[in-house]
Design an enzyme around this catalytic site. Sequence first.
Site, PDB file in Angstrom:
ATOM      1  N   LYS A 156      31.985  29.035   3.945  1.00  0.00           N
ATOM      2  CA  LYS A 156      33.179  29.354   4.731  1.00  0.00           C
ATOM      3  C   LYS A 156      33.538  30.809   4.497  1.00  0.00           C
ATOM      4  CE  LYS A 156      34.278  26.102   7.359  1.00  0.00           C
ATOM      5  NZ  LYS A 156      34.156  26.386   8.790  1.00  0.00           N
ATOM      6  N   GLU A 191      22.491  27.458   4.954  1.00  0.00           N
ATOM      7  CA  GLU A 191      23.407  26.513   4.316  1.00  0.00           C
ATOM      8  C   GLU A 191      22.730  25.196   3.947  1.00  0.00           C
ATOM      9  OE1 GLU A 191      27.882  24.566   4.876  1.00  0.00           O
ATOM     10  OE2 GLU A 191      27.070  25.909   6.400  1.00  0.00           O
TER      11      GLU A 191
END
Length: 440
Positions: free
Chosen positions: A257, A241
């Site tokens: 997410k 990420e």
Amino acid sequence: MKQRRLEIDFRPLGAAYSASGQPGFSFLYSGLCSYGLGRYSILAVNPSREVKVCAGDESAFSILQKHLPAASNEKKGSLPFYGGAIGYFSYDAGRGLEKGKLRQLSDTDLVGRFNLYEGGIVFDHEERCTWLVTEKEEFGAELEALADLVSNAESPKGESFVLQEPLRSNFSRDEYQAAVEKIRSLIRSGEVYQVNLSQRFEAKCSGDGFELFSRLAQLSPAPYSAYLDFGDEQIVSSSPERFLLIDNGFATTRPIKGTRPTGSTREEENENARDLECSEKDRSELLMIVDLERNDLGKVSRPGSVRVSDLFRLERYATVIHQTADVSGQLDEGVEPLDCIKAMFPGGSITGAPKLRSMQVIDELERGERGIYTGSIGYLDLSGRADFNIAIRTLRIANGKVSFQVGGGVVWDSDPLSEYEETLLKARAMVSALGGELYE
């Protein structure tokens, strides 16, 4: 600034191993070059100085700013790094931005740590070439010595990293599920919409930290891997990420997410991907965080310039499938990279919405400080370019112990047992690299 191509075989991991015993060793490794990420890796040793920031100091971001020369576009080159700062901000650096609203640490607790370098090695994974770089007009003796080291790259073969006991969590299964239920009750009462809850695993260990990093990098390749050796602590990361890229006056964040296992067969992987793609719960989680990130980035961007792209994109990694998006904006005139990092920190994907209240809930429910977990690892170049990860899939080795945390976003329709099991899924690659087992 200066750069020179090294006529050597392209072996970033082997090159890094050859240099891993040098003082102040930092390696930002793009072990996975895909999804438009991971083109470059950066290796640096022998820093000119180290900057440590404690909780009792002024803002970690302000202190680092004082030690960096002013960014200049005149120094901009074709590569991402010619010299500058490499290191990390801990999650707890965010506490200094909300004094009086979050639990404060003792004045001596570390919240940021960076080494300052006059140059290093840049690996271009797309062109498969290796560059020696410096912010100076000429390469000094130390950089020439580094070039010699990486020219004789070896395969990692340090002392095996081993656990001396099973990994133990600071939550039991029942306690974690009870914490999820507590968050659901806060959502029901309207205090929060989403909270990221994590558990911490720890065990005694021995051996070479870079050997562990090499194992993890091969088992779970990721575009934002990192190995930082500060002597008294080593940071091992395999993060997928991006927290923030700042380049040419633009900033981009890439929240994650939604998670599913890759599965044991291609058919199972495709089925899990479809399940994630169709999950209303996961889509709503990502939308909430994208909205939060748009708001944070809007504080330092030109009005009307913030954009969302590739919403609900699926990305596949060694053990998991993630759902992501890009949020970008053109920075206001006069906004420095550290101003932007400060405005966005810590990342919304690992706190929740609204951010401040979710951080307060994390303080109430989690046991102990997060430290490096969900902080950010990366670099700031003297040209004004910066690139930082979210420090997930990240381990810390210090005082004869290794520790890591895993968590997930809790929303109203979260199932407590499923949330607990998702954290174990995210731990899988790290546990495998450690060669250990979880004690429940």
